[in-house]
Write a protein that holds these residues in place. Structure first.
Motif, PDB file in Angstrom:
ATOM      1  N   LEU A 252       0.513  -1.227  -0.618  1.00 18.81           N
ATOM      2  CA  LEU A 252      -0.109   0.147   0.412  1.00 18.81           C
ATOM      3  C   LEU A 252       0.994   0.814   0.064  1.00 18.81           C
ATOM      4  O   LEU A 252       2.147   1.560   0.704  1.00 18.81           O
ATOM      5  CB  LEU A 252      -0.908  -0.815   0.925  1.00 18.81           C
ATOM      6  CG  LEU A 252      -2.250   0.890   1.207  1.00 18.81           C
ATOM      7  CD1 LEU A 252      -2.410   1.149   0.249  1.00 18.81           C
ATOM      8  CD2 LEU A 252      -2.438   1.086   2.863  1.00 18.81           C
ATOM      9  N   VAL A 253       0.583   1.732  -1.119  1.00 15.92           N
ATOM     10  CA  VAL A 253       1.660   3.159  -1.236  1.00 15.92           C
ATOM     11  C   VAL A 253       0.255   4.942  -1.177  1.00 15.92           C
ATOM     12  O   VAL A 253      -0.636   4.213  -2.110  1.00 15.92           O
ATOM     13  CB  VAL A 253       2.390   3.413  -1.487  1.00 15.92           C
ATOM     14  CG1 VAL A 253       2.188   3.059  -3.649  1.00 15.92           C
ATOM     15  CG2 VAL A 253       3.400   4.139  -1.935  1.00 15.92           C
ATOM     16  N   GLN A 254       0.863   5.742  -1.287  1.00 12.45           N
ATOM     17  CA  GLN A 254      -0.068   7.136  -1.302  1.00 12.45           C
ATOM     18  C   GLN A 254       0.062   7.297  -2.452  1.00 12.45           C
ATOM     19  O   GLN A 254       1.411   6.722  -3.152  1.00 12.45           O
ATOM     20  CB  GLN A 254       0.367   7.895  -0.407  1.00 12.45           C
ATOM     21  CG  GLN A 254       0.041   8.010   0.659  1.00 12.45           C
ATOM     22  CD  GLN A 254       0.025   9.316   2.312  1.00 12.45           C
ATOM     23  OE1 GLN A 254       0.478   9.682   1.619  1.00 12.45           O
ATOM     24  NE2 GLN A 254      -1.462   8.970   2.880  1.00 12.45           N
ATOM     25  N   ALA A 255      -0.800   7.606  -3.618  1.00 12.08           N
ATOM     26  CA  ALA A 255      -0.879   7.925  -4.581  1.00 12.08           C
ATOM     27  C   ALA A 255       0.582   9.368  -4.592  1.00 12.08           C
ATOM     28  O   ALA A 255       1.436  10.494  -3.380  1.00 12.08           O
ATOM     29  CB  ALA A 255      -1.867   9.727  -4.796  1.00 12.08           C
ATOM     30  N   GLY A 256       1.453   9.214  -5.541  1.00 10.34           N
ATOM     31  CA  GLY A 256       2.405   9.940  -5.890  1.00 10.34           C
ATOM     32  C   GLY A 256       4.195   9.075  -5.100  1.00 10.34           C
ATOM     33  O   GLY A 256       5.540   9.334  -6.015  1.00 10.34           O
ATOM     34  N   GLY A 257       3.939   8.545  -4.620  1.00 12.43           N
ATOM     35  CA  GLY A 257       4.675   7.626  -4.145  1.00 12.43           C
ATOM     36  C   GLY A 257       5.142   6.151  -4.844  1.00 12.43           C
ATOM     37  O   GLY A 257       5.126   6.397  -6.224  1.00 12.43           O
ATOM     38  N   SER A 258       6.517   4.608  -4.174  1.00 14.46           N
ATOM     39  CA  SER A 258       7.272   4.491  -5.435  1.00 14.46           C
ATOM     40  C   SER A 258       7.381   3.309  -4.873  1.00 14.46           C
ATOM     41  O   SER A 258       7.635   3.215  -3.713  1.00 14.46           O
ATOM     42  CB  SER A 258       8.330   5.112  -5.667  1.00 14.46           C
ATOM     43  OG  SER A 258       8.506   6.158  -6.292  1.00 14.46           O
TER      44      SER A 258
ATOM     45  N   LYS B  78      -0.307   6.338  -9.023  1.00 19.90           N
ATOM     46  CA  LYS B  78      -1.596   6.493  -9.513  1.00 19.90           C
ATOM     47  C   LYS B  78      -2.787   5.816  -8.884  1.00 19.90           C
ATOM     48  O   LYS B  78      -2.100   4.966  -8.798  1.00 19.90           O
ATOM     49  CB  LYS B  78      -1.973   7.182 -10.740  1.00 19.90           C
ATOM     50  CG  LYS B  78      -0.698   7.925 -11.244  1.00 19.90           C
ATOM     51  CD  LYS B  78      -0.920   8.595 -12.233  1.00 19.90           C
ATOM     52  CE  LYS B  78      -0.320   9.733 -13.440  1.00 19.90           C
ATOM     53  NZ  LYS B  78      -0.653   9.751 -14.814  1.00 19.90           N
ATOM     54  N   PRO B  79      -4.360   6.155  -8.079  1.00 21.60           N
ATOM     55  CA  PRO B  79      -4.755   5.552  -7.893  1.00 21.60           C
ATOM     56  C   PRO B  79      -5.092   3.786  -9.077  1.00 21.60           C
ATOM     57  O   PRO B  79      -5.126   3.117  -8.622  1.00 21.60           O
ATOM     58  CB  PRO B  79      -6.051   5.698  -7.321  1.00 21.60           C
ATOM     59  CG  PRO B  79      -5.269   7.497  -7.208  1.00 21.60           C
ATOM     60  CD  PRO B  79      -4.251   7.414  -8.083  1.00 21.60           C
ATOM     61  N   GLN B  80      -5.489   5.146  -9.997  1.00 17.81           N
ATOM     62  CA  GLN B  80      -5.366   3.850 -11.138  1.00 17.81           C
ATOM     63  C   GLN B  80      -4.682   2.623 -11.374  1.00 17.81           C
ATOM     64  O   GLN B  80      -4.587   1.594 -12.384  1.00 17.81           O
ATOM     65  CB  GLN B  80      -5.253   4.328 -12.421  1.00 17.81           C
ATOM     66  CG  GLN B  80      -4.671   5.585 -12.978  1.00 17.81           C
ATOM     67  CD  GLN B  80      -5.182   7.178 -12.779  1.00 17.81           C
ATOM     68  OE1 GLN B  80      -5.578   7.340 -11.622  1.00 17.81           O
ATOM     69  NE2 GLN B  80      -4.809   7.945 -13.551  1.00 17.81           N
ATOM     70  N   ASP B  81      -3.071   2.519 -10.846  1.00 17.34           N
ATOM     71  CA  ASP B  81      -2.341   1.262 -10.758  1.00 17.34           C
ATOM     72  C   ASP B  81      -2.722   0.588  -9.979  1.00 17.34           C
ATOM     73  O   ASP B  81      -1.912  -0.274 -10.156  1.00 17.34           O
ATOM     74  CB  ASP B  81      -0.601   2.470 -10.860  1.00 17.34           C
ATOM     75  CG  ASP B  81      -0.472   3.048 -11.702  1.00 17.34           C
ATOM     76  OD1 ASP B  81      -0.009   4.072 -11.125  1.00 17.34           O
ATOM     77  OD2 ASP B  81      -0.506   3.152 -12.861  1.00 17.34           O
ATOM     78  N   THR B  82      -3.317   0.587  -9.433  1.00 12.68           N
ATOM     79  CA  THR B  82      -4.073  -0.174  -7.822  1.00 12.68           C
ATOM     80  C   THR B  82      -4.139  -1.124  -9.474  1.00 12.68           C
ATOM     81  O   THR B  82      -5.288  -1.586  -9.324  1.00 12.68           O
ATOM     82  CB  THR B  82      -5.444   0.200  -7.090  1.00 12.68           C
ATOM     83  OG1 THR B  82      -3.975   1.044  -6.703  1.00 12.68           O
ATOM     84  CG2 THR B  82      -5.475  -0.736  -6.295  1.00 12.68           C
ATOM     85  N   ALA B  83      -3.658  -2.609  -8.798  1.00 10.34           N
ATOM     86  CA  ALA B  83      -4.270  -3.613  -9.097  1.00 10.34           C
ATOM     87  C   ALA B  83      -3.306  -4.820  -9.114  1.00 10.34           C
ATOM     88  O   ALA B  83      -2.591  -4.708  -7.680  1.00 10.34           O
ATOM     89  CB  ALA B  83      -3.831  -3.962 -11.223  1.00 10.34           C
TER      90      ALA B  83
ATOM     91  N   GLN C 112       0.133  -8.057  -4.897  1.00  8.72           N
ATOM     92  CA  GLN C 112      -1.170  -7.078  -4.877  1.00  8.72           C
ATOM     93  C   GLN C 112      -0.323  -5.573  -4.027  1.00  8.72           C
ATOM     94  O   GLN C 112       0.368  -5.292  -3.408  1.00  8.72           O
ATOM     95  CB  GLN C 112      -2.202  -6.854  -3.646  1.00  8.72           C
ATOM     96  CG  GLN C 112      -2.874  -5.740  -3.271  1.00  8.72           C
ATOM     97  CD  GLN C 112      -3.964  -6.373  -4.631  1.00  8.72           C
ATOM     98  OE1 GLN C 112      -4.812  -6.615  -5.043  1.00  8.72           O
ATOM     99  NE2 GLN C 112      -4.082  -4.248  -5.323  1.00  8.72           N
ATOM    100  N   VAL C 113      -0.717  -4.046  -5.689  1.00  6.52           N
ATOM    101  CA  VAL C 113      -0.373  -2.939  -4.962  1.00  6.52           C
ATOM    102  C   VAL C 113      -1.294  -2.611  -5.579  1.00  6.52           C
ATOM    103  O   VAL C 113      -2.067  -2.369  -6.234  1.00  6.52           O
ATOM    104  CB  VAL C 113       0.149  -2.543  -6.282  1.00  6.52           C
ATOM    105  CG1 VAL C 113       1.027  -1.255  -6.608  1.00  6.52           C
ATOM    106  CG2 VAL C 113       1.890  -3.762  -7.124  1.00  6.52           C
ATOM    107  N   THR C 114      -1.316  -1.233  -4.103  1.00  3.05           N
ATOM    108  CA  THR C 114      -2.860  -0.488  -4.030  1.00  3.05           C
ATOM    109  C   THR C 114      -1.887   0.774  -3.666  1.00  3.05           C
ATOM    110  O   THR C 114      -1.571   1.157  -2.664  1.00  3.05           O
ATOM    111  CB  THR C 114      -3.414  -1.057  -2.316  1.00  3.05           C
ATOM    112  OG1 THR C 114      -3.881  -2.423  -2.654  1.00  3.05           O
ATOM    113  CG2 THR C 114      -4.878  -0.289  -1.833  1.00  3.05           C
TER     114      THR C 114
END
Length: 122
Positions: A11-17, A87-92, A117-119
């Motif tokens: 789990l990472v915040q938007a803008g993170g790596s 970005k949130p749309q990278d969640t998958a 999982q990447v969130t």
């Protein structure tokens, strides 16, 4: 060739790596294009990135180009996906993949790793 599940998701915040890595077993690792696909519920598995046998060429989906990089280490049988500015749309769920021929199609993949999982939260 066998591909382990990718490690490094989370789990990472938007803008993170995040950096995903996949360990493959088998002597033929250097003969395969290696890549990553991702999948969200109800959708088909989609191409993210791939790298050629030698690592000299890499390929990216338009949605990740400029943010993601892919690398491989043939001596260690590993392939990695560095994901920046997430970005949130990278969640998958992300899957490591191996193919003898270059392809962006999931039905062209010879071996799959188990997903990770990447969130990305907004």
């Amino acid at each position: 060739l066998r591909c382990s599940s990718g490690v490094g998701g989370g789990l990472v915040q938007a803008g993170g790596s995040l950096r995903l890595s996949c360990q493959a077993s088998g002597r033929a690792f250097g003969s395969y294009y290696m890549g990553w696909f991702r999948q969200t519920p109800g959708k088909e598995r989609e191409f993210v990135a791939a790298i050629s046998w030698s690592g000299g060429s890499s390929y990216f989906a338009d949605s990740v180009r400029g943010r993601f990089t892919i690398s491989r280490n043939n001596a260690k049988n590993t392939v990695s996906l560095q994901m920046n500015n997430l970005k949130p749309q990278d969640t998958a769920v992300y899957y490591c993949a191996a193919a003898l021929k270059a392809t962006r199609r999931s039905d062209g993949i010879d071996y799959w790793g188990k997903g990770t999982q990447v969130t990305v939260s907004s």
